[in-house]
Design a protein around this motif. Structure first.
Motif, short mmCIF file in Angstrom:
data_model
loop_
_atom_site.label_atom_id
_atom_site.label_comp_id
_atom_site.label_asym_id
_atom_site.label_seq_id
_atom_site.Cartn_x
_atom_site.Cartn_y
_atom_site.Cartn_z
N ALA A 351 7.41 -0.16 22.75
CA ALA A 351 6.45 -1.21 22.42
C ALA A 351 7.04 -2.26 21.48
CB ALA A 351 5.21 -0.59 21.78
N LYS A 352 6.45 -3.44 21.53
CA LYS A 352 6.75 -4.46 20.52
C LYS A 352 6.07 -4.03 19.22
CE LYS A 352 8.33 -8.70 19.57
NZ LYS A 352 9.74 -9.10 19.69
N PHE A 353 6.72 -4.31 18.07
CA PHE A 353 6.21 -3.79 16.79
C PHE A 353 6.25 -4.91 15.74
CE2 PHE A 353 5.76 -1.33 13.01
CZ PHE A 353 5.27 -0.07 13.37
N PHE A 354 5.11 -5.19 15.12
CA PHE A 354 5.03 -6.15 14.03
C PHE A 354 4.49 -5.47 12.78
CE2 PHE A 354 3.98 -9.40 17.50
CZ PHE A 354 5.28 -9.83 17.59
N ILE A 355 4.92 -5.94 11.62
CA ILE A 355 4.23 -5.63 10.37
C ILE A 355 3.43 -6.88 10.00
CG2 ILE A 355 4.46 -5.15 7.90
CD1 ILE A 355 7.03 -3.69 8.49
N VAL A 356 2.14 -6.71 9.81
CA VAL A 356 1.29 -7.81 9.36
C VAL A 356 0.97 -7.57 7.89
CG1 VAL A 356 -1.00 -8.82 9.53
CG2 VAL A 356 0.32 -8.40 11.61
N ALA A 357 1.50 -8.44 7.05
CA ALA A 357 1.22 -8.34 5.60
C ALA A 357 -0.08 -9.07 5.32
CB ALA A 357 2.37 -8.93 4.80
N ASN A 358 -1.15 -8.33 5.17
CA ASN A 358 -2.50 -8.90 5.03
C ASN A 358 -2.85 -9.13 3.55
OD1 ASN A 358 -5.03 -9.77 5.90
ND2 ASN A 358 -5.90 -7.71 5.74
N LYS A 359 -3.85 -9.95 3.34
CA LYS A 359 -4.40 -10.26 2.01
C LYS A 359 -3.45 -11.13 1.18
CE LYS A 359 -6.85 -5.81 1.89
NZ LYS A 359 -7.20 -4.61 1.08
N ILE A 360 -2.68 -12.01 1.82
CA ILE A 360 -1.78 -12.87 1.05
C ILE A 360 -2.55 -13.84 0.17
CG2 ILE A 360 0.12 -12.69 2.69
CD1 ILE A 360 -0.71 -15.47 3.75
N ASP A 361 -3.85 -14.04 0.48
CA ASP A 361 -4.67 -14.91 -0.37
C ASP A 361 -4.92 -14.29 -1.73
OD1 ASP A 361 -6.15 -13.07 1.38
OD2 ASP A 361 -7.92 -13.76 0.31
N CYS A 362 -4.68 -12.98 -1.85
CA CYS A 362 -4.90 -12.28 -3.13
C CYS A 362 -3.59 -12.09 -3.90
CB CYS A 362 -5.54 -10.92 -2.87
SG CYS A 362 -7.15 -11.00 -2.05
N VAL A 363 -2.48 -12.63 -3.35
CA VAL A 363 -1.17 -12.44 -3.97
C VAL A 363 -0.82 -13.66 -4.81
CG1 VAL A 363 1.29 -12.08 -3.56
CG2 VAL A 363 -0.41 -10.94 -2.10
N THR A 364 -0.39 -13.42 -6.07
CA THR A 364 0.08 -14.49 -6.92
C THR A 364 1.58 -14.66 -6.70
OG1 THR A 364 -1.60 -14.00 -8.59
CG2 THR A 364 0.27 -15.36 -9.29
N GLY A 365 2.00 -15.87 -6.30
CA GLY A 365 3.40 -16.07 -5.99
C GLY A 365 3.74 -15.57 -4.60
N ALA A 366 5.03 -15.41 -4.33
CA ALA A 366 5.48 -14.97 -3.00
C ALA A 366 5.28 -13.46 -2.84
CB ALA A 366 6.96 -15.31 -2.82
N PRO A 367 4.82 -13.01 -1.67
CA PRO A 367 4.67 -11.57 -1.43
C PRO A 367 6.01 -10.86 -1.52
CG PRO A 367 3.57 -12.86 0.28
CD PRO A 367 4.40 -13.83 -0.51
N ASN A 368 5.98 -9.61 -1.96
CA ASN A 368 7.20 -8.81 -2.13
C ASN A 368 7.40 -7.91 -0.92
OD1 ASN A 368 9.34 -7.27 -2.95
ND2 ASN A 368 8.35 -6.38 -4.74
N PHE A 369 8.38 -8.28 -0.06
CA PHE A 369 8.68 -7.48 1.13
C PHE A 369 10.06 -6.84 1.01
CE2 PHE A 369 6.07 -10.97 3.29
CZ PHE A 369 4.88 -10.31 3.01
N ALA A 370 10.49 -6.62 -0.24
CA ALA A 370 11.86 -6.14 -0.48
C ALA A 370 12.16 -4.84 0.23
CB ALA A 370 12.08 -5.99 -1.98
#
Length: 483
Positions: A351-370
């Motif tokens: 299958a095709k596989f995505f990670i959807v990082a949700n709730k970015i409206d609640c994140v201060t600054g850039a999201p951390n996907f390290a």
């Protein structure tokens, strides 16, 4: 050249002799509407129609004496002569009908009671209730259409998108049948030559060049393989892209489902474990159907009901064409979650596989996907806010890439949408490959002929030249009554 007896006689059901018994059914959805159609076909339907129909200003009218494809206005009565409705009766004389038998259709006023009363009267007058798909089955058995075209009727009725409709129309016109019929004719000729060689085996006669036969079988394999490769798109067209929305509790899976659908389908709550079982809904994205499956949050639970929902979630993940793992962007991806994502990716390798990082409206600054898996592991991260509908356009575009190639349908290319057809083509390819290897090895003619007979059988089973009652029952039982 006539078909070979060792294929046809062994598997093909007997063709009906003359017309079959009279059957009747409602051909339109039952409910309130302007019109309903009740149809009947088979031996004696003209006499049945004469029992219940009286043409207005036509005292000497008889269906037995009227021309085919004519419409007549009159009164539909019960067997006691009491008026049931004023109707239009349309007569189709054999063989110029869908079933190639005599057919009569009554167009009555729409409504449950009047429609049921008209049908019941026809049953009392000499018809029996049709079985699911029996009209189309008779059309096939009487040679009006082949099996691919019969199945296309059902697919056209159930088509939910223009793409699915176009595919069904292509098969109904006979495009796939023509292609497979051409391959089958070539195989019949090849088998016939091999059979002749067996008949003259003592004289050591070769009726066809092995090099030429090998080249032709190779070309056939290429054509069949090209057809088989379209089934991935065909499944998307017919069933939709199975899309599992997964992740930990309270990551926003149900909110994402609602956002993609554009309506409040799933209950949204801050309480983890709200979704106890999967929810399935469909939507169409630029002509591509998607089946969205909102699954229960993945976690260990002592709750028996929630645990069962989680077990079903894992089942849906293994069956999915697309997996969307929803991560709460307000939290860091932990090592445990990373391990879980990679395990799910392995479980759904096709299958095709995505990670959807949700709730970015609640994140201060850039999201951390390290700690997120990177593109080397074939996993993309798409930041969104399902609640505020941010980033959904990008997500939709990435979802559509899964169905890249469906535009081929617009160009008239043949696409396999039927699981039965795909399995038969796959089996034919396997035996064709065996036959080619035997040719290369210089094997005995009988061995090569045996494998080519099986290839012939598999292709013939698709278009109905080789059938069994089990195949027919499996196909037509899925039809509605009246079709």
């Amino acid at each position: 050249m006539d078909d070979l007896h060792f294929v046809e006689d062994r598997h093909h059901p007997a063709r009906p002799q003359g017309q079959l018994e009279a059957i009747a059914a409602v051909a339109t959805p039952v409910g309130e509407g302007a019109l309903s159609i009740v149809r009947m076909t088979g031996e004696g339907v003209l006499a049945v129609a004469d029992k219940v129909f009286r043409k207005i200003d036509g005292d000497n009218f008889s269906f037995a004496s009227c021309r085919s494809h004519t419409a007549h206005y009159g009164r539909f009565n019960n067997l006691a002569g009491e008026l049931i409705d004023e109707v239009m009766a349309i007569v189709y004389r054999a063989p110029r009908s869908f079933t190639t038998e005599d057919m009569v259709e009554f167009n009555c006023h729409g409504g449950v009671i009047v429609t049921e009363t008209v049908l019941q009267t026809l049953l009392e007058a000499g018809c029996r209730l049709a079985e699911p798909g029996e009209f189309t089955r008779r059309a096939f058995l009487n040679g009006r259409i082949d099996l691919v075209q019969a199945e296309a009727v059902g697919e056209m009725i159930h088509a939910k998108t223009q793409t699915a409709y176009r595919s069904a129309i292509s098969q109904l016109k006979g495009d796939l049948s023509l292609k497979l019929g051409s391959l089958r004719t070539e195989l019949l000729n090849a088998c016939s030559m091999l059979e002749l060689e067996l008949d003259f085996s003592e004289e050591d006669v070769e009726f066809q060049s092995r090099e030429a036969l090998s080249a032709r079988l190779s070309a056939m394999a290429t054509e069949l393989e090209a057809l088989a490769n379209t089934f991935r798109f065909g499944k998307f067209v017919k069933e939709g892209v199975a899309t599992a929305i997964v992740g930990r509790p309270n990551a926003g899976k149900s909110t994402l489902l609602n956002a993609l659908l554009g309506k409040e389908r799933a209950i949204v709550s801050h309480v983890p474990g709200t979704t106890r079982d999967y929810i399935e809904e469909s939507f169409v994205l630029d002509g591509v159907p998607f089946r969205l499956i909102d699954t229960a949050g993945l976690r260990l639970s002592d709750d028996a009901l929630e645990s069962e929902g989680i077990r079903r979630s894992y089942e849906k993940i293994t069956e999915a064409d697309l997996v969307i793992f929803v991560h709460d962007a307000t939290e860091k991806i932990t090592e445990a979650e990373r391990t879980e994502i990679l395990a799910l990716r392995k479980k759904s390798a096709h299958a095709k596989f995505f990670i959807v990082a949700n709730k970015i409206d609640c994140v201060t600054g850039a999201p951390n996907f390290a700690n997120a898996p990177d593109e080397q592991e074939h996993i993309e991260v798409v930041p969104i806010s399902a609640l505020r509908r941010e980033g959904l356009s990008e997500l939709r575009q990435k979802m559509k890439t899964l169905a890249t190639g469906l535009e081929k349908l617009n160009e008239g290319s043949l696409v396999i949408t039927n699981q039965r057809h795909f399995e038969a083509i796959k089996n034919a390819l396997e035996r064709l490959q065996v036959a080619r290897e035997l040719l290369i090895e210089g094997a005995e003619t009988e061995l090569i002929a045996s494998d080519l007979r099986e290839v012939l059988h598999q292709i013939g089973s698709i278009i109905g030249k080789v059938t069994t009652d089990d195949i027919l029952n499996n196909i037509f039982d899925r039809f509605c009554i009246g079709k």
